[in-house]
Design an enzyme around this catalytic site. Structure first.
Site, short mmCIF file in Angstrom:
data_model
loop_
_atom_site.label_atom_id
_atom_site.label_comp_id
_atom_site.label_asym_id
_atom_site.label_seq_id
_atom_site.Cartn_x
_atom_site.Cartn_y
_atom_site.Cartn_z
N CYS A 114 0.90 -1.23 -0.04
CA CYS A 114 -0.03 0.07 0.00
C CYS A 114 0.86 1.23 0.13
CB CYS A 114 -0.87 0.10 1.30
SG CYS A 114 -2.08 -1.48 1.22
N HIS A 252 -3.59 7.22 2.52
CA HIS A 252 -3.88 6.20 1.74
C HIS A 252 -5.37 5.56 2.50
CE1 HIS A 252 -4.19 1.82 0.90
NE2 HIS A 252 -3.82 1.17 2.12
N ASN A 282 -10.32 -0.26 0.01
CA ASN A 282 -8.76 0.11 0.04
C ASN A 282 -8.18 -0.50 -1.19
OD1 ASN A 282 -6.04 -0.50 0.31
ND2 ASN A 282 -6.28 -1.29 2.56
O1 UT7 Z 1 -3.82 -1.34 3.44
C1 UT7 Z 1 -2.92 -2.02 4.39
C2 UT7 Z 1 -3.45 -1.30 5.66
N1 UT7 Z 1 -4.68 -2.23 6.25
C3 UT7 Z 1 -5.11 -1.65 7.04
O2 UT7 Z 1 -4.74 -0.71 7.54
C4 UT7 Z 1 -6.31 -2.37 7.76
C5 UT7 Z 1 -6.39 -2.25 9.20
N2 UT7 Z 1 -6.96 -2.83 10.08
C6 UT7 Z 1 -8.40 -2.37 10.11
O3 UT7 Z 1 -8.78 -1.54 9.40
C7 UT7 Z 1 -9.41 -3.21 10.94
O4 UT7 Z 1 -8.62 -3.91 12.02
C8 UT7 Z 1 -10.27 -4.11 10.42
C9 UT7 Z 1 -11.44 -3.41 9.85
C10 UT7 Z 1 -9.56 -4.96 9.46
C11 UT7 Z 1 -11.31 -4.83 11.92
O5 UT7 Z 1 -11.91 -3.88 12.64
P1 UT7 Z 1 -11.70 -4.11 14.00
O6 UT7 Z 1 -12.37 -3.12 14.49
O7 UT7 Z 1 -10.32 -4.34 14.64
O8 UT7 Z 1 -12.22 -5.53 14.05
P2 UT7 Z 1 -11.86 -6.80 14.75
O9 UT7 Z 1 -10.78 -7.57 13.98
O10 UT7 Z 1 -11.34 -6.36 16.36
O11 UT7 Z 1 -13.08 -7.62 14.98
C12 UT7 Z 1 -14.19 -7.60 15.89
C13 UT7 Z 1 -15.35 -8.45 15.67
C14 UT7 Z 1 -14.66 -9.93 15.62
O12 UT7 Z 1 -15.58 -10.67 16.29
P3 UT7 Z 1 -15.46 -11.24 17.73
O13 UT7 Z 1 -14.35 -11.74 17.91
O14 UT7 Z 1 -15.50 -9.68 18.36
O15 UT7 Z 1 -16.61 -11.84 17.99
C15 UT7 Z 1 -14.56 -10.36 14.18
O16 UT7 Z 1 -14.77 -11.69 13.93
O17 UT7 Z 1 -15.94 -8.41 14.29
C16 UT7 Z 1 -15.91 -9.57 13.61
N3 UT7 Z 1 -15.55 -9.30 12.17
C17 UT7 Z 1 -16.65 -9.26 11.31
N4 UT7 Z 1 -18.00 -9.14 11.60
C18 UT7 Z 1 -18.92 -8.93 10.57
C19 UT7 Z 1 -14.72 -9.32 11.33
N5 UT7 Z 1 -14.66 -9.01 10.23
C20 UT7 Z 1 -16.26 -8.95 10.03
C21 UT7 Z 1 -17.13 -8.84 9.03
N6 UT7 Z 1 -18.47 -8.74 9.31
N7 UT7 Z 1 -16.66 -8.48 7.72
#
Ligand code: UT7
Length: 325
Positions: A114, A252, A282
């Site tokens: 990225c 980004h 993204n």
């Molecule tokens: O381009 C390179 C750089 N990339 C980035 O910068 C991405 C960086 N990361 C992020 O943007 C975020 O970490 C994400 C958007 C990927 C995830 O958001 P988050 O608020 O950190 O969520 P999380 O990973 O802590 O997940 C929270 C919950 C989990 O469930 P439990 O364990 O709390 O029951 C996940 O399983 O959300 C669940 N989850 C989803 N639920 C519905 C994860 N993906 C999804 C989904 N739909 N698509």
């Protein structure tokens, strides 16, 4: 002395739009989750017959048109991509072929995930300032949909396809001044210790396949906020600039919450940031040049404005660039 200016902007998004509701039909997710966690509403996805090169070619043609230049004027093409058409040769060569680039043109790809666009811009800028080329096409193009695991809801909802491009031209100036139009300074960084946190499951030399995206989202998020905020502040401090000296921040586009946290950390209102994440999701190395073109087309970024680009991605890599338009 030689300096390099951006004299043309272009972008291209494949026509097919996929909404969050569309994705909720294939993985266990919802519009509400995706929008509140990321700010993403839709993404453009390449159809059969479209590829990283075809998107790049359209963006390149649009940038050449905006620069009022012919392909034969270009003597350097640098493409940033993590999703090349082929393992080799460079997809940049396909852009050269399609636009009818000159036989004395150099063309190569840059891979810095990225952060790729600012890395590619740094290469081209250095080559123009060093007299190795007079005009350059710098493109970021991706078909991330082809490397998404469409059964993994934690990653597949985040990415999209598209391309953005700029045309650079070398100019003679009496001094390298922030007051002059042109690329003032880029910082490019990497920390290979974080390699496994955002990585493809394969590659030609390991699995003989390109693999699918895997990511430790929470770790990447934390580093994205810190690395992007810090590199912006470092580049400003190095040049005795204040955050308010920047007309537009062009970050980004990975997650709206990341951009909001950066805005808060550097104490700049969000309305000074060009945002495309809601419509495009993204698009890795294409996200900054698409945001630049969006800013120009909407009339927000104007001639003479000072722009700060900043990004972070797999590697980890991160980078920032200071440009007067
Ligand atoms: O381009 C390179 C750089 N990339 C980035 O910068 C991405 C960086 N990361 C992020 O943007 C975020 O970490 C994400 C958007 C990927 C995830 O958001 P988050 O608020 O950190 O969520 P999380 O990973 O802590 O997940 C929270 C919950 C989990 O469930 P439990 O364990 O709390 O029951 C996940 O399983 O959300 C669940 N989850 C989803 N639920 C519905 C994860 N993906 C999804 C989904 N739909 N698509």
């Amino acid at each position: 002395m030689l300096t390099s200016r951006i004299i043309g902007f272009g972008s291209f998004l494949p026509p097919k739009i996929v909404t969050n509701d569309d994705l909720a039909k294939i993985v266990d997710t919802s519009d509400e989750w995706i929008f509140t966690r990321t700010g993403i509403r839709t993404r453009h996805i390449a159809s059969d017959g479209e590829s990283t090169s075809t998107l790049a070619i359209e963006a390149a043609k649009n940038a050449l048109k905006s620069a009022k230049m012919e392909a034969s004027d270009i003597d350097l093409i640098v493409l940033a991509t993590a999703t090349p058409d082929k393992t080799f040769p460079a997809t940049a060569s396909l852009i050269q072929k399609a636009i009818g680039g000159s036989k004395t043109c150099a063309a190569f790809d840059v891979g810095a995930a990225c952060s790729g666009f600012v890395y590619a811009l740094s290469c081209a800028d250095g080559m123009l300032k060093g007299g190795l080329a007079k005009t350059a096409l710098v493109v970021g193009s991706e078909t991330l949909s082809r490397v998404c695991d469409w059964t993994d809801r934690t990653t597949c909802v985040l990415f999209g396809d598209g391309a953005g491009a700029v045309v650079l031209k070398a100019f003679e100036e009496n001094e390298h001044s922030i007051k002059n139009k042109g690329i003032y300074e880029n910082l490019i960084r990497s920390d290979g210790n974080m390699f496994d946190l955002l990585v493809s499951t394969g590659g030609p030399s390991t699995s003989e396949l390109c693999g699918k995206i895997t990511m430790n989202g929470r770790e990447v998020y934390k580093h994205a906020v810190n690395n992007i905020s810090n590199i912006i502040l470092e580049l400003l401090a190095k040049n005795n600039l204040k955050t308010t000296d920047i007309d537009w921040y062009v970050p980004h586009q990975a997650n709206l919450r990341i951009i909001e946290s950066i805005a808060e950390k550097i104490d700049i209102p969000l309305d000074r940031f060009i945002l495309t994440i809601g419509e495009t999701a993204n698009i890795s190395s294409a996200s900054i040049p698409i945001a630049l073109d969006t800013g120009i087309k909407s009339g927000r970024i104007k001639s003479g404005d000072l722009i700060m680009m900043a990004t972070m991605g797999g590697g980890f890599t991160w980078s920032a660039g200071l440009v007067r338009i």
